[in-house]
Design a protein around this motif. Structure first.
Motif, PDB file in Angstrom:
ATOM      1  N   MET A 150       0.813  -1.205   0.000  1.00  0.00           N
ATOM      2  CA  MET A 150       0.000   0.000   0.000  1.00  0.00           C
ATOM      3  C   MET A 150       0.853   1.264   0.000  1.00  0.00           C
ATOM      4  SD  MET A 150      -3.112  -0.808  -0.371  1.00  0.00           S
ATOM      5  CE  MET A 150      -2.490  -2.154  -1.394  1.00  0.00           C
ATOM      6  N   VAL A 151       2.009   1.192   0.667  1.00  0.00           N
ATOM      7  CA  VAL A 151       2.911   2.350   0.639  1.00  0.00           C
ATOM      8  C   VAL A 151       3.447   2.551  -0.781  1.00  0.00           C
ATOM      9  CG1 VAL A 151       5.065   3.308   1.529  1.00  0.00           C
ATOM     10  CG2 VAL A 151       3.517   2.105   3.060  1.00  0.00           C
ATOM     11  N   ILE A 152       3.846   1.445  -1.427  1.00  0.00           N
ATOM     12  CA  ILE A 152       4.293   1.536  -2.822  1.00  0.00           C
ATOM     13  C   ILE A 152       3.151   2.039  -3.704  1.00  0.00           C
ATOM     14  CG2 ILE A 152       5.086   0.188  -4.807  1.00  0.00           C
ATOM     15  CD1 ILE A 152       6.524  -1.645  -2.845  1.00  0.00           C
ATOM     16  N   ALA A 153       1.947   1.527  -3.444  1.00  0.00           N
ATOM     17  CA  ALA A 153       0.781   1.962  -4.218  1.00  0.00           C
ATOM     18  C   ALA A 153       0.534   3.459  -4.056  1.00  0.00           C
ATOM     19  CB  ALA A 153      -0.459   1.176  -3.799  1.00  0.00           C
ATOM     20  N   SER A 154       0.826   3.993  -2.874  1.00  0.00           N
ATOM     21  CA  SER A 154       0.630   5.424  -2.646  1.00  0.00           C
ATOM     22  C   SER A 154       1.504   6.244  -3.583  1.00  0.00           C
ATOM     23  CB  SER A 154       0.950   5.782  -1.190  1.00  0.00           C
ATOM     24  OG  SER A 154       0.135   5.059  -0.295  1.00  0.00           O
ATOM     25  N   GLY A 155       2.779   5.857  -3.687  1.00  0.00           N
ATOM     26  CA  GLY A 155       3.676   6.580  -4.576  1.00  0.00           C
ATOM     27  C   GLY A 155       3.261   6.454  -6.030  1.00  0.00           C
ATOM     28  N   VAL A 156       2.900   5.234  -6.453  1.00  0.00           N
ATOM     29  CA  VAL A 156       2.490   5.023  -7.842  1.00  0.00           C
ATOM     30  C   VAL A 156       1.194   5.788  -8.139  1.00  0.00           C
ATOM     31  CG1 VAL A 156       1.777   3.299  -9.537  1.00  0.00           C
ATOM     32  CG2 VAL A 156       3.622   2.776  -7.939  1.00  0.00           C
ATOM     33  N   ALA A 157       0.249   5.738  -7.205  1.00  0.00           N
ATOM     34  CA  ALA A 157      -1.024   6.443  -7.408  1.00  0.00           C
ATOM     35  C   ALA A 157      -0.801   7.944  -7.538  1.00  0.00           C
ATOM     36  CB  ALA A 157      -1.980   6.147  -6.256  1.00  0.00           C
ATOM     37  N   THR A 158       0.082   8.488  -6.710  1.00  0.00           N
ATOM     38  CA  THR A 158       0.374   9.923  -6.788  1.00  0.00           C
ATOM     39  C   THR A 158       0.986  10.268  -8.131  1.00  0.00           C
ATOM     40  OG1 THR A 158       0.793   9.907  -4.400  1.00  0.00           O
ATOM     41  CG2 THR A 158       1.525  11.833  -5.629  1.00  0.00           C
ATOM     42  N   LEU A 159       1.913   9.439  -8.580  1.00  0.00           N
ATOM     43  CA  LEU A 159       2.564   9.673  -9.868  1.00  0.00           C
ATOM     44  C   LEU A 159       1.559   9.598 -11.013  1.00  0.00           C
ATOM     45  CD1 LEU A 159       5.214   9.990 -11.537  1.00  0.00           C
ATOM     46  CD2 LEU A 159       5.321   7.496 -11.590  1.00  0.00           C
ATOM     47  N   VAL A 160       0.769   8.526 -11.045  1.00  0.00           N
ATOM     48  CA  VAL A 160      -0.196   8.342 -12.139  1.00  0.00           C
ATOM     49  C   VAL A 160      -1.244   9.450 -12.112  1.00  0.00           C
ATOM     50  CG1 VAL A 160      -1.997   6.820 -13.039  1.00  0.00           C
ATOM     51  CG2 VAL A 160       0.170   5.854 -12.268  1.00  0.00           C
ATOM     52  N   MET A 161      -1.727   9.798 -10.924  1.00  0.00           N
ATOM     53  CA  MET A 161      -2.755  10.847 -10.817  1.00  0.00           C
ATOM     54  C   MET A 161      -2.223  12.178 -11.354  1.00  0.00           C
ATOM     55  SD  MET A 161      -4.638  12.397  -7.432  1.00  0.00           S
ATOM     56  CE  MET A 161      -3.126  13.174  -6.853  1.00  0.00           C
ATOM     57  N   ALA A 162      -1.039  12.590 -10.880  1.00  0.00           N
ATOM     58  CA  ALA A 162      -0.511  13.898 -11.267  1.00  0.00           C
ATOM     59  C   ALA A 162      -0.155  13.945 -12.752  1.00  0.00           C
ATOM     60  CB  ALA A 162       0.704  14.240 -10.416  1.00  0.00           C
ATOM     61  N   VAL A 163       0.553  12.919 -13.233  1.00  0.00           N
ATOM     62  CA  VAL A 163       1.001  12.937 -14.624  1.00  0.00           C
ATOM     63  C   VAL A 163      -0.183  12.780 -15.579  1.00  0.00           C
ATOM     64  CG1 VAL A 163       2.426  11.773 -16.347  1.00  0.00           C
ATOM     65  CG2 VAL A 163       3.294  12.085 -14.031  1.00  0.00           C
ATOM     66  N   GLY A 215       6.066  -5.578  -4.757  1.00  0.00           N
ATOM     67  CA  GLY A 215       6.114  -4.376  -5.588  1.00  0.00           C
ATOM     68  C   GLY A 215       5.084  -4.398  -6.694  1.00  0.00           C
ATOM     69  N   VAL A 216       4.926  -5.557  -7.353  1.00  0.00           N
ATOM     70  CA  VAL A 216       3.942  -5.661  -8.436  1.00  0.00           C
ATOM     71  C   VAL A 216       2.536  -5.443  -7.894  1.00  0.00           C
ATOM     72  CG1 VAL A 216       2.866  -7.273 -10.044  1.00  0.00           C
ATOM     73  CG2 VAL A 216       5.367  -7.120  -9.917  1.00  0.00           C
ATOM     74  N   LEU A 217       2.258  -5.997  -6.718  1.00  0.00           N
ATOM     75  CA  LEU A 217       0.947  -5.762  -6.108  1.00  0.00           C
ATOM     76  C   LEU A 217       0.728  -4.272  -5.878  1.00  0.00           C
ATOM     77  CD1 LEU A 217      -1.663  -6.764  -4.792  1.00  0.00           C
ATOM     78  CD2 LEU A 217      -0.379  -7.078  -2.657  1.00  0.00           C
ATOM     79  N   GLY A 218       1.763  -3.593  -5.348  1.00  0.00           N
ATOM     80  CA  GLY A 218       1.646  -2.156  -5.125  1.00  0.00           C
ATOM     81  C   GLY A 218       1.481  -1.378  -6.407  1.00  0.00           C
ATOM     82  N   VAL A 219       2.196  -1.799  -7.463  1.00  0.00           N
ATOM     83  CA  VAL A 219       2.101  -1.111  -8.751  1.00  0.00           C
ATOM     84  C   VAL A 219       0.703  -1.258  -9.340  1.00  0.00           C
ATOM     85  CG1 VAL A 219       2.903  -1.165 -11.140  1.00  0.00           C
ATOM     86  CG2 VAL A 219       4.563  -1.223  -9.274  1.00  0.00           C
ATOM     87  N   VAL A 220       0.152  -2.476  -9.295  1.00  0.00           N
ATOM     88  CA  VAL A 220      -1.180  -2.706  -9.861  1.00  0.00           C
ATOM     89  C   VAL A 220      -2.237  -1.895  -9.113  1.00  0.00           C
ATOM     90  CG1 VAL A 220      -2.979  -4.434 -10.234  1.00  0.00           C
ATOM     91  CG2 VAL A 220      -0.589  -4.982 -10.758  1.00  0.00           C
ATOM     92  N   VAL A 221      -2.210  -2.002  -7.787  1.00  0.00           N
ATOM     93  CA  VAL A 221      -3.193  -1.252  -6.989  1.00  0.00           C
ATOM     94  C   VAL A 221      -2.997   0.249  -7.186  1.00  0.00           C
ATOM     95  CG1 VAL A 221      -3.992  -0.753  -4.649  1.00  0.00           C
ATOM     96  CG2 VAL A 221      -3.424  -3.098  -5.295  1.00  0.00           C
ATOM     97  N   GLY A 222      -1.734   0.691  -7.131  1.00  0.00           N
ATOM     98  CA  GLY A 222      -1.461   2.113  -7.299  1.00  0.00           C
ATOM     99  C   GLY A 222      -1.841   2.621  -8.673  1.00  0.00           C
ATOM    100  N   GLY A 223      -1.599   1.817  -9.711  1.00  0.00           N
ATOM    101  CA  GLY A 223      -1.973   2.233 -11.047  1.00  0.00           C
ATOM    102  C   GLY A 223      -3.471   2.400 -11.199  1.00  0.00           C
TER     103      GLY A 223
END
Length: 789
Positions: free
Chosen positions: A24-37, A322-330
């Motif tokens: 979930m922490v990894i997902a937070s970073g990915v979600a922030t990146l995907v949302m902003a970009v 990491g992949v779990l975080g990336v998928v959820v974050g994406g």
């Protein structure tokens, strides 16, 4: 499936709580990146598509009056593709059931078909008809703000005559994505509207038959606007033209591009912070996980598994998390990005279309960055597992050295009960681990402070800009500059208690190769209602008799300081130019204003003393009489209410702030939960036998839980003040990053912000403690106490 892969899946399921926390922490970073970009890209693509489909101009210019025969000469300029001349005038609108005067921008359109440039998107109703001179199309946000629909009527003062105009349609235009009234900073759809009217009707109303006062151009591909502007200005100068502006400086587009630039900053800064914390948390989890699995690693090596196989096994575990975080974050980032883009296109900007298609590269970059961060974080732990000799790994780690420490001999140690002393001693025996956990808590508090401080910053901006720097109740603009003694007419208006003159002229300010195109505000030396206010020094500055006073952001852009000289070219009237000294520099958070004396400006223009705006103080008990009076004045081009500007400021930013602060606060709380849960859960795995032994010796479940959770509570206690300091540092970084020509974020953090951040962090930690407490209560004493003889 081989044995190690089977072990991998079993470990992931066994450690599912910790796995989810890290993911979930990894997902937070990915979600922030995907949302902003994705939001940034969607806004840019939507804007460009809108401009292209509806032929938004590349150059814009305004004149007093020019003959239509001039259009052919403009069309012949090198690089010009299309030219569209029109009529544009400001007028006062009387909207039924709305007490305040409304300013409208009347713009001509052909009675048959779309204009050549800046075409309309008809949303409801129909086009104006040639034989109906009193028909208008209004911009959709204005219609929605006043619940207007085709068939309704508006009373408009046009060239001293009051006319009743019929609304036949509503529309949007690429020219008014961000619809600002004269002198306004934020859209106020209740007090400013755009009305499109037939060309022939406007020509007759303003005596402009066979003439125009506004023009737009598009350029051939590859032609720079800078090469066309001087030639266009030369043609328009004799007709009272102000300097032409390129699309980059067109008001609506400028605001949109500034917002996209801010999103670009956010898309770099915030994901970096979250992913750095994710790397730290991954390292902390795997260091302690591998310490717990020493014996398993030894057995695997004893059965012939190589160092590379062991290292790859734990690397796959990191990758799986990491992949779990990336998928959820994406997925989360796409949802948040879509919602954010819709907020922009529906609330702040107005588009007839929305293009939201996140580029695959965003997810690839997010995956690569987050997985790299997780692998870097776990690298040390994985290498340690690979290098551990089998014989050493199968031996339980040497017990810590238990000796008398300062705590036992101190008065504090004698005062504490036994469970408390155990908790304190455990922290002292593993200082590095304790430091890591406290640092993680501090980072989560810091992120919370950084998110919440936006409310403090916005409140501070509103206080400085709308109250300290502006003390008038209304600013009234005139269609043409008038003699300075006209200020007495304002003083005699109903409910007016004080009035001061002001003038704003377009100007170019340059120093060497550095140039800024903006405006100069001229005020009286004793101005009290709209003074030059310096937020850094928290005082008003004197108006110089000669020279200019520049905002600090403008001074940085021009690379000048107090005592230097700047070249000023006024872009109206006789277009005078010359060197002026920089008398002082002041701090402000919005735009980049430049001030000078009203008398000095009049001397520079070689005109009689004149004014264009009046700042007035009003008796609130009688202000309706003033509004009624202003609605009847044909010379009024703008009415700006300070209270309405404050309301628009908060209404426009409020929803965005609540959304963004809510998202980042939730992510920061998730981070607090992840760190606290992982720390406590791994501590339970490491000390299960010790805690079970204490239970056998007579300690209660509550005391055992107190020992385990007390360690984390102490680390949280130490991490909270550090987190407040980290929050200040992150806010300082954010403040320096959000520094555009339009908007700066001050570093202002109220004490209550720290308090709220601490409370939210503690709440997340308490939730994680409650989940771990359930495991402590279900501790299997017989299984845990079984040991090898």
């Amino acid at each position: 499936m081989n044995v190690l892969d089977l072990k991998l899946w079993r470990d992931l399921w066994r450690l599912r709580g910790q796995v989810l926390a890290v993911a979930m922490v990894i997902a937070s970073g990915v979600a922030t990146l995907v949302m902003a970009v994705s939001t940034r890209d969607a806004l840019y693509e939507t804007t460009q598509a809108y401009y292209e489909r509806y032929r938004f101009g590349d150059l814009f210019a305004h004149v007093t009056r020019a003959p239509e025969t001039l259009v052919a000469r403009i069309r012949e300029l090198p690089g010009v593709q299309r030219v569209d001349d029109r009529i544009s005038r400001y007028a006062t609108i009387d909207v039924a059931d709305f007490p305040e005067p409304v300013i409208g921008q009347l713009t001509s359109i052909p009675e048959r078909g779309q204009p050549r440039l800046n075409q309309l998107v008809l949303r409801t109703g129909r086009w104006v008809e040639a034989d109906a001179p009193d028909e208008v199309i209004v911009n959709e946000p204005f219609a929605e703000a006043h619940a207007l629909a085709p068939g309704d009527y508006l009373s408009v003062i046009m060239n001293s005559h009051k006319r009743r105009l019929k609304i036949v349609g509503t529309a949007l235009s690429p020219e008014f994505i961000y619809a600002l009234g004269p002198g306004a900073l934020l859209p106020d759809d209740k007090r400013f509207g755009v009305l499109w009217m037939g060309r022939e009707a406007l020509e007759a109303a303003y005596d402009l038959d066979g003439a125009f006062n506004d023009i737009s151009l598009t350029l051939l591909r590859g032609v720079a606007p800078e090469t066309v502007v001087p030639r266009l200005d030369a043609l328009l100068e004799r007709f009272g033209g102000t300097s032409a502006i390129a699309r980059d400086n067109q008001v609506s587009n400028w605001f949109v591009m500034n917002e996209i630039e801010q999103l670009k900053t956010m898309s770099v800064l915030l994901p970096t912070i979250f992913l750095a914390v994710a790397a730290f948390l991954t390292n902390m989890v795997f260091l302690r996980l591998i310490a717990v699995e020493r014996e398993q690693i030894g057995l695997l090596k004893a059965f012939g598994y190589s160092k590379a196989a062991i290292a790859w096994h734990y690397t796959k575990m990191v990758l799986a998390i990491g992949v779990l975080g990336v998928v959820v974050g994406g997925l989360l980032g796409m949802v948040l990005g879509r919602h954010t883009t819709e907020m922009y296109t529906d609330e702040l900007f107005r588009f007839p279309l929305l293009i939201y298609r996140p580029a695959p590269t965003i997810f690839v970059i997010g995956a690569l960055v987050s997985l790299t961060a997780a692998l870097i974080g776990a690298l040390g732990a994985v290498l340690r597992a690979a290098r551990l000799p089998p014989a050493e790994a199968m031996i339980p780690p040497a017990p810590p050295s238990y000796q008398q420490r300062w705590l036992g001999a101190s008065a504090l140690g004698r005062w504490l009960d036994q469970p408390s002393r155990i908790a304190f001693r455990q922290l002292g025996r593993r200082p590095l681990r304790s430091l890591f956990t406290a640092t993680g808590i501090a980072m989560s508090v810091g992120l919370m402070v950084m998110a919440l401080q936006w409310f403090d910053a916005i409140d501070h901006i509103a206080q400085v800009y709308f109250f300290n720097a502006q003390r008038q109740d209304l600013t009234i603009g005139l269609t043409e500059p008038e003699a300075s003694n006209a200020i007495h007419e304002f003083e005699r208006m109903p409910a007016v208690m004080a009035a001061e003159p002001m003038r704003i002229v377009p100007a170019e300010i340059s120093r060497g190769k550095r140039l800024h195109r903006g405006a100069i505000t001229a005020i009286e030396p004793d101005a009290r209602l709209w003074p030059i206010y310096d937020d850094r020094r928290q005082r008003t500055l004197p108006v110089p008799g000669a020279g200019v006073v520049l905002a600090s952001r403008l001074a940085r852009k021009l690379d000048v300081s107090t005592g230097d000289r700047v070249w000023v070219k006024i872009l109206e009237g006789r277009r005078p130019e010359g060197w002026l000294p920089v008398v002082d520099i002041f701090d402000t958070y919005i735009a980049m204003p430049a001030y000078m004396s009203l008398a000095a400006l009049n001397r520079l223009l070689k005109e009689r003393p004149s004014l264009e705006y009046a700042n007035v103080r009003v008796d609130k008990n009688r202000e309706q009489a003033l509004f009624t009076h202003l609605k009847q004045l044909p010379t009024v081009s703008a009415v700006m209410l300070r209270k309405a500007a404050v309301d628009a400021f908060y209404d426009t930013l409020g929803e965005f702030l609540l959304f963004f602060v809510g998202v980042f606060s939730a992510l920061a709380a998730l981070l607090s939960f992840g760190i606290a849960y992982n720390s406590t859960r791994i501590a339970l795995s490491e000390r299960g036998r010790e805690l079970a032994t204490l239970r056998v010796l007579g300690f209660t479940r509550g005391e055992i839980s107190y020992i385990l959770l007390g360690e984390v509570a102490l680390l949280i206690f130490f991490g909270l003040p550090v987190g407040c300091a980290v929050g200040w540092l992150l806010s300082w970084t954010m403040s320096n990053s959000f520094d555009t020509e339009l908007f700066r974020v001050p570093l202002v953090i109220d004490a209550s912000t720290y308090g709220i951040a601490v409370i939210i962090t503690l709440s997340a930690a308490v939730l994680s403690a409650a989940l771990v407490r359930r495991r402590v209560d279900r501790l299997d004493l017989m299984r845990v106490l079984k040991t090898r003889e």
